[in-house]
Design a protein around this motif. Structure first.
Motif, PDB file in Angstrom:
ATOM      1  N   TRP A 140       0.847  -1.201   0.000  1.00 28.05           N
ATOM      2  CA  TRP A 140       0.000   0.000   0.000  1.00 28.05           C
ATOM      3  C   TRP A 140       0.877   1.244   0.000  1.00 28.05           C
ATOM      4  O   TRP A 140       0.604   2.210  -0.701  1.00 28.05           O
ATOM      5  N   MET A 144       0.573   1.407  -3.815  1.00 30.42           N
ATOM      6  CA  MET A 144      -0.833   1.790  -3.952  1.00 30.42           C
ATOM      7  C   MET A 144      -1.035   3.281  -3.699  1.00 30.42           C
ATOM      8  O   MET A 144      -1.871   3.911  -4.332  1.00 30.42           O
ATOM      9  N   PHE A 160      -7.924   2.564  -4.037  1.00 26.90           N
ATOM     10  CA  PHE A 160      -7.701   1.579  -2.981  1.00 26.90           C
ATOM     11  C   PHE A 160      -8.231   0.243  -3.474  1.00 26.90           C
ATOM     12  O   PHE A 160      -9.134   0.186  -4.303  1.00 26.90           O
ATOM     13  N   SER A 161      -7.617  -0.818  -2.988  1.00 27.42           N
ATOM     14  CA  SER A 161      -8.101  -2.159  -3.295  1.00 27.42           C
ATOM     15  C   SER A 161      -7.566  -3.088  -2.223  1.00 27.42           C
ATOM     16  O   SER A 161      -6.370  -3.099  -1.936  1.00 27.42           O
ATOM     17  N   THR A 162      -8.475  -3.863  -1.608  1.00 32.39           N
ATOM     18  CA  THR A 162      -8.028  -4.729  -0.515  1.00 32.39           C
ATOM     19  C   THR A 162      -7.109  -5.836  -1.020  1.00 32.39           C
ATOM     20  O   THR A 162      -6.330  -6.395  -0.270  1.00 32.39           O
ATOM     21  N   MET A 163      -7.227  -6.193  -2.286  1.00 28.23           N
ATOM     22  CA  MET A 163      -6.408  -7.275  -2.834  1.00 28.23           C
ATOM     23  C   MET A 163      -4.976  -6.850  -3.085  1.00 28.23           C
ATOM     24  O   MET A 163      -4.085  -7.685  -3.272  1.00 28.23           O
ATOM     25  N   TRP A 191      -1.859  -8.666  -1.477  1.00 30.75           N
ATOM     26  CA  TRP A 191      -1.587 -10.058  -1.849  1.00 30.75           C
ATOM     27  C   TRP A 191      -1.145 -10.146  -3.304  1.00 30.75           C
ATOM     28  O   TRP A 191      -0.381 -11.043  -3.677  1.00 30.75           O
ATOM     29  N   TYR A 228      -4.334 -15.281 -10.600  1.00 26.62           N
ATOM     30  CA  TYR A 228      -5.588 -15.409  -9.865  1.00 26.62           C
ATOM     31  C   TYR A 228      -5.900 -14.119  -9.108  1.00 26.62           C
ATOM     32  O   TYR A 228      -7.011 -13.590  -9.205  1.00 26.62           O
ATOM     33  N   VAL A 229      -4.928 -13.594  -8.394  1.00 26.86           N
ATOM     34  CA  VAL A 229      -5.209 -12.363  -7.649  1.00 26.86           C
ATOM     35  C   VAL A 229      -5.332 -11.168  -8.600  1.00 26.86           C
ATOM     36  O   VAL A 229      -6.150 -10.278  -8.380  1.00 26.86           O
ATOM     37  N   PHE A 252      -6.567 -11.245 -11.595  1.00 30.84           N
ATOM     38  CA  PHE A 252      -7.881 -11.326 -12.210  1.00 30.84           C
ATOM     39  C   PHE A 252      -8.978 -11.023 -11.189  1.00 30.84           C
ATOM     40  O   PHE A 252      -9.946 -10.331 -11.488  1.00 30.84           O
ATOM     41  N   GLY A 253      -8.819 -11.557  -9.956  1.00 24.44           N
ATOM     42  CA  GLY A 253      -9.815 -11.298  -8.923  1.00 24.44           C
ATOM     43  C   GLY A 253      -9.995  -9.796  -8.706  1.00 24.44           C
ATOM     44  O   GLY A 253     -11.109  -9.278  -8.635  1.00 24.44           O
ATOM     45  N   GLN A 254      -8.886  -9.102  -8.638  1.00 21.27           N
ATOM     46  CA  GLN A 254      -8.937  -7.657  -8.428  1.00 21.27           C
ATOM     47  C   GLN A 254      -9.550  -6.942  -9.629  1.00 21.27           C
ATOM     48  O   GLN A 254     -10.455  -6.126  -9.496  1.00 21.27           O
ATOM     49  N   MET A 262     -11.394  -8.207 -12.177  1.00 22.80           N
ATOM     50  CA  MET A 262     -12.764  -8.583 -12.545  1.00 22.80           C
ATOM     51  C   MET A 262     -13.784  -7.921 -11.623  1.00 22.80           C
ATOM     52  O   MET A 262     -14.791  -7.400 -12.088  1.00 22.80           O
ATOM     53  N   LEU A 263     -13.502  -7.919 -10.324  1.00 27.47           N
ATOM     54  CA  LEU A 263     -14.487  -7.356  -9.403  1.00 27.47           C
ATOM     55  C   LEU A 263     -14.635  -5.853  -9.613  1.00 27.47           C
ATOM     56  O   LEU A 263     -15.732  -5.306  -9.511  1.00 27.47           O
ATOM     57  N   ILE A 264     -13.541  -5.190  -9.930  1.00 25.46           N
ATOM     58  CA  ILE A 264     -13.628  -3.748 -10.155  1.00 25.46           C
ATOM     59  C   ILE A 264     -14.323  -3.464 -11.483  1.00 25.46           C
ATOM     60  O   ILE A 264     -15.178  -2.573 -11.587  1.00 25.46           O
ATOM     61  N   HIS A 312     -18.625  -5.725  -1.532  1.00 25.18           N
ATOM     62  CA  HIS A 312     -17.780  -5.451  -2.691  1.00 25.18           C
ATOM     63  C   HIS A 312     -16.385  -5.067  -2.232  1.00 25.18           C
ATOM     64  O   HIS A 312     -16.104  -3.912  -1.927  1.00 25.18           O
ATOM     65  N   THR A 358     -12.144  -6.316  -3.076  1.00 24.37           N
ATOM     66  CA  THR A 358     -11.420  -7.170  -4.019  1.00 24.37           C
ATOM     67  C   THR A 358     -10.706  -8.342  -3.370  1.00 24.37           C
ATOM     68  O   THR A 358     -10.374  -9.298  -4.040  1.00 24.37           O
ATOM     69  N   ILE A 359     -10.473  -8.281  -2.059  1.00 21.54           N
ATOM     70  CA  ILE A 359      -9.730  -9.378  -1.418  1.00 21.54           C
ATOM     71  C   ILE A 359     -10.607 -10.617  -1.235  1.00 21.54           C
ATOM     72  O   ILE A 359     -10.113 -11.677  -0.887  1.00 21.54           O
ATOM     73  N   PRO A 366     -12.030 -13.082  -3.031  1.00 24.71           N
ATOM     74  CA  PRO A 366     -11.767 -14.449  -3.527  1.00 24.71           C
ATOM     75  C   PRO A 366     -10.718 -15.216  -2.714  1.00 24.71           C
ATOM     76  O   PRO A 366     -11.051 -16.274  -2.154  1.00 24.71           O
ATOM     77  N   THR A 413      -7.255  -6.146   6.865  1.00 24.73           N
ATOM     78  CA  THR A 413      -7.129  -5.410   5.607  1.00 24.73           C
ATOM     79  C   THR A 413      -8.442  -4.723   5.240  1.00 24.73           C
ATOM     80  O   THR A 413      -8.468  -3.546   4.890  1.00 24.73           O
ATOM     81  N   ILE A 450      -8.670  -0.729   5.030  1.00 21.00           N
ATOM     82  CA  ILE A 450      -8.919  -0.113   3.728  1.00 21.00           C
ATOM     83  C   ILE A 450     -10.275   0.617   3.723  1.00 21.00           C
ATOM     84  O   ILE A 450     -10.418   1.667   3.087  1.00 21.00           O
TER      85      ILE A 450
END
Lengths: 394, 470
Positions: free
Chosen positions: A192, A196, A203-206, A209, A260-261, A263-265, A267-269, B253, B255-256, B258, B315, B319
């Protein structure tokens, strides 16, 4: 049988480092706005590689892995570069906070004007989190934890060579577990902080990772590359295609994990399309950056998926060397598209400044690490799992 | 040859021979069940029947018998669904991921963990099935042509992806489990003296003769299925998380979701495996195969995944605070301090704080503590889903819609009923299937058996050029 660092290899690393120095001088004069972001990029990547090596060691201590002891001296040597990379990061942070220059700038929020006027900054936790003093404090904390543990693990490993016994092994197991807990938190917060927060509103929680996945893959690639270099010198006869197979398997697995991470980040956004989140990707998929973003994705996902899936491909030294180089470059591009849109926007380019500096950092890293490797035995001769590693067969 | 360092603890105790392993594992199938088994089975079966009764009551009366309302349209049903699916993850993780990582301790626990997976997925699948209310058109879930119904499914919806993910996962897990069982069924077949039973085991073992070619194919298929199951097991909870994360509901909603859901699923799954195995090893006299060393490894994984989940919780909190989005900010404040604060703090203490006790070696290796904490984790993971689902929904964007959710006795009853179904199936399994993979366990006897380790310890020292230790 020790490694002697000299001859062509030494000259090559020095030449690379000199090219880097030239690129920094050239960059400062010809492309000043690109200088600091590139310094950050390279300092971060080689710090990531170094700490990736420590994570590799710690994970195997904590999980009682056996086979890795055949190659563990290689990532141990990475600890020598860690302070260089991390103090450079600290230097960049301190410089940016006190510099009033419009050209030499990385983090937008460090601008005192921004801190006084930005509405989002003032009305969120950013005011506290992205506070100059707290930020520098955290960076010093990262140095203490990351370097401290890397240093201790290496020290105890060398001590084990001399005094034998299980004491150092047990100590290392405990230290590794503690390190992994601390790293589990600091790898996210460091991501972060350094990366970030460049896009101060996003911001993005993913993100933590996602950065960790890149760190670990890059570290693994470098462990593999240096091990294969040593093998080409006729050293480490106890390392065979089974160990390389396992290393490459990890590269493959964590490349998929990275995807995977990623794409997860993404795709969700993309799916939810909220303005405060989607801007990040709109920029990275604009005509400006699309090429870099997509190339990184191809090199980090499509390439390993196709070229590293099979068993044989993981066991051929030349092939693995090629693949590790490609993936390492893929992560360079990935972090490039993380850093550049928020700092130099559309003025990016990949020219002598970029490539020269990358070469320079690579040269410096190799010089320091190979030099450290040459000072100590390549075999951790009293490691309790060494015999398992020597008999390793898959 | 595969050699093992003497500092590794043995995985098979009691100086077993190959024959003894077969004897020990097949015994529960050939012997008669004791009173305890009948007692527990009766209770489980009655509970299952009660749950089934309540499910039929729901069909007859309608979803109105649940505690759902216009704001909280998803509560216990989806909580239970996610909880059960999560539990199902451990089986595949143990059989596939630990196989890829060459963890030998998996041999003792993979069979029962896989069985548990299958039963857990059956329990999970019940909930979306009964939530539709009109169960006679439940096939509208599937993308069937319009003449079978008036609805064409929405391919943009993660709920549909979920259907695909879970049905694929269920089929592959079932296949993987069954293929592993074939050689062991053949072992049981060869020992059976009752002709009828022999016939059954002959049928289910597909004429396995144990020749080299068959073993070779068996190994190949196992590896391929392990490779397939690994991405599948990750995809299932990933897509479950997307049921929530693709919405614009604050707290959902993020992003972490999954990887965080996957870690939580493994966490709860291992806890359930621990609970079951601790009882099973005692009842079926398998303490020499499922040793304290095995429990310690499981507890370490519980501690690891619990901590990963903990990092994800923190997290999310940080966040939400950092982002400056007031809705997110409020959602998390409401979780921790709102009317459901007790659920949030139950989740935090059960999932993040309690597994940290496993840092202490004595606790990690204590059977009572392992059992107690595995139950605590199961409770905590149920609360996690409840917290995510209900606290995010009950505070709508429109304050006039704010409400609370209270479960009815039918909600509670159906959940308890699925526990009954689960235990009934598991108890039946434990009396008719070899609960430990016989052939696989034998494959590590001459590496990790205590007798073998004692015999070869001096060889190991000689083989290397090490001059250490102890």
């Amino acid at each position: 049988m020790n490694y002697t660092f000299g001859g062509k290899t030494k000259i090559l690393t020095i030449v690379l480092a000199v090219i880097g120095l030239a690129a920094i001088i050239y960059g400062a004069v010809a492309t000043p706005e690109r200088l600091l972001p590139n310094l950050l990029l390279n300092a971060f990547i080689f710090t990531a590689i170094s700490i990736g090596g420590t994570v590799f060691i710690a994970v195997h201590y904590a999980g009682q892995g056996g086979w890795y002891s055949a190659v563990k001296r290689v990532p141990e040597a990475f600890a020598s570069f860690l302070p260089i990379g991390m103090f450079l990061l600290l230097g960049l942070v301190v410089f940016d906070m006190f510099s009033t220059s419009e050209t030499f700038k990385i983090w937008e929020w460090m601008d005192p004007e921004f801190q006084k006027t930005d509405r989002v900054y003032l009305n969120s936790g950013k005011k506290t989190w992205l506070n100059n003093g707290f930020f520098i404090g955290r960076v010093i904390g990262y140095i203490a934890i990351w370097w401290g543990f890397s240093y201790m693990l290496r020290k105890w490993s060398r001590q084990e060579d001399i005094i034998g016994g299980l004491g150092n092994h047990r100590k290392s197991m405990i230290a590794s577990s503690i390190f992994l807990v601390l790293f589990g938190v600091t790898s996210s917060t460091a991501a972060w902080d350094f990366l970030m927060s460049i896009d101060a509103h996003w911001f993005s929680t993913m993100f933590g990772w996602y950065t960790f996945a890149g760190m670990f893959v890059s570290g693994l690639c470098m462990v593999t590359l240096i091990t294969l270099h040593l093998k080409r010198q006729g050293l480490m006869p106890w390392v065979n295609e089974n160990h390389i197979h396992d290393l490459t398997k990890l590269i493959f697995a964590f490349s998929i994990f990275w995807t995977y991470v990623w794409f997860g980040q993404y795709m969700l956004i993309w799916y939810v399309n909220l303005p405060e989140e989607i801007n990040y990707f709109l920029e990275r998929f604009s005509t400006n950056y699309r090429f870099v973003t997509l190339t990184a994705l191809v090199l980090n996902f499509v390439f390993p998926l196709i070229f590293l899936m099979g068993r044989k491909s993981k066991r051929r030294y030349g092939y693995v060397t090629f693949a590790a180089c490609i993936i390492l470059f893929g992560h360079y591009l990935d972090w490039f598209q993380v850093i550049m849109p928020g700092t130099i926007k559309d003025k990016w380019s990949i020219g002598f400044t970029e490539l020269g500096m990358f070469a320079g950092f690579l040269g410096l890293f190799l010089f320091v690490v190979l030099n450290s490797l040459s000072k100590h035995a390549l075999v951790p001769k009293n490691h309790p799992f060494l015999n398992e590693a020597k008999q390793h067969h898959i | 040859m595969n050699i093992e360092s003497p500092i590794r603890e043995p995985l098979i105790l009691g100086n077993k021979s190959y024959h003894q392993i077969t004897e020990d594992i097949v015994k529960p199938i050939e012997g008669r069940a004791n009173k305890m088994w009948y007692l527990v089975f009766t209770i489980s079966a009655m509970t299952a029947l009660w749950g089934l009764g309540l499910i039929f009551y729901t069909f007859g009366t309608g979803i109105g018998v649940w505690g759902l309302n216009k704001t909280v349209g998803w509560a216990w049903d989806i909580t239970n669904f996610v909880w059960w699916i999560g539990i199902g993850h451990a089986g595949t993780l143990i059989s596939a991921v630990l196989l890829l990582f060459r963890q030998k301790w998996r041999m003792a626990i993979n069979r029962s963990a896989e069985a548990m997976t299958i039963f857990a997925v059956i329990c999970a699948a019940t909930f979306p099935g009964i939530h539709v209310g009109r169960v006679w058109v439940v096939y509208w879930f599937f993308p069937l042509p319009n003449e079978f119904g008036s609805l064409w499914v929405n391919f943009n919806s993660p709920l549909l992806w979920d259907l695909f993910a879970i049905s694929t996962y269920f089929s592959v897990s079932l296949g993987f489990w069954y293929i592993g069982l074939i050689p062991d069924f053949a072992t049981v077949r060869d020992r059976q003296i009752i002709p009828f039973m022999r016939k059954i085991y002959r049928t289910v073992s597909f004429g396995w003769s144990g020749n080299v070619k068959q073993w070779q194919r068996f190994e190949e298929v196992s590896l391929v299925l392990a490779g397939l199951s690994t991405p599948l097991v990750l995809s299932v909870h990933t897509i479950v998380s997307m049921d929530f994360a693709t919405s614009v509901v604050p707290g959902w909603h993020t992003t972490i979701f999954p990887p965080y859901f996957v870690a939580g699923a493994i966490f709860s799954g291992f806890a359930m495996v621990s609970t079951l195995l601790l009882v099973m090893r005692k009842v079926l006299n398998l303490e020499e195969y499922i040793t304290i060393n095995h429990m310690e490894s499981m507890n370490k994984i519980i501690m690891l995944t619990g901590s990963i989940v903990g990092v994800a919780y923190i997290t999310e909190l940080v966040i939400a605070w950092y982002s400056g989005v007031q809705y997110e900010h409020y959602a998390f404040l409401n979780r921790a301090t709102g009317p459901y604060w007790w659920a949030y703090w139950s989740m935090m203490s059960c999932n993040v704080i309690s597994p940290q006790l496993f840092w202490i070696k004595k606790i990690r290796r204590s059977l009572m503590w392992s059992f107690f904490l595995s139950i605590i984790v199961n409770i905590g993971m149920w609360f996690e889903r409840f917290v995510i689902i209900v606290t995010s929904l009950h505070r709508d964007y429109l304050p006039s819609s704010w409400t609370m959710f209270y479960p009815t006795w039918v909600d509670v009853g159906i959940f308890i009923g699925t526990l009954g179904i689960f235990f009934t199936l598991f108890l039946l399994f434990s009396r008719s299937f070899p609960v430990i993979a016989i052939a696989e366990t034998k494959s590590i006897l001459k590496q990790s058996g205590d007798g073998w380790k004692k015999k070869t310890e001096s060889d190991y020292e000689k083989m290397g050029n090490t001059e250490h230790h102890h």
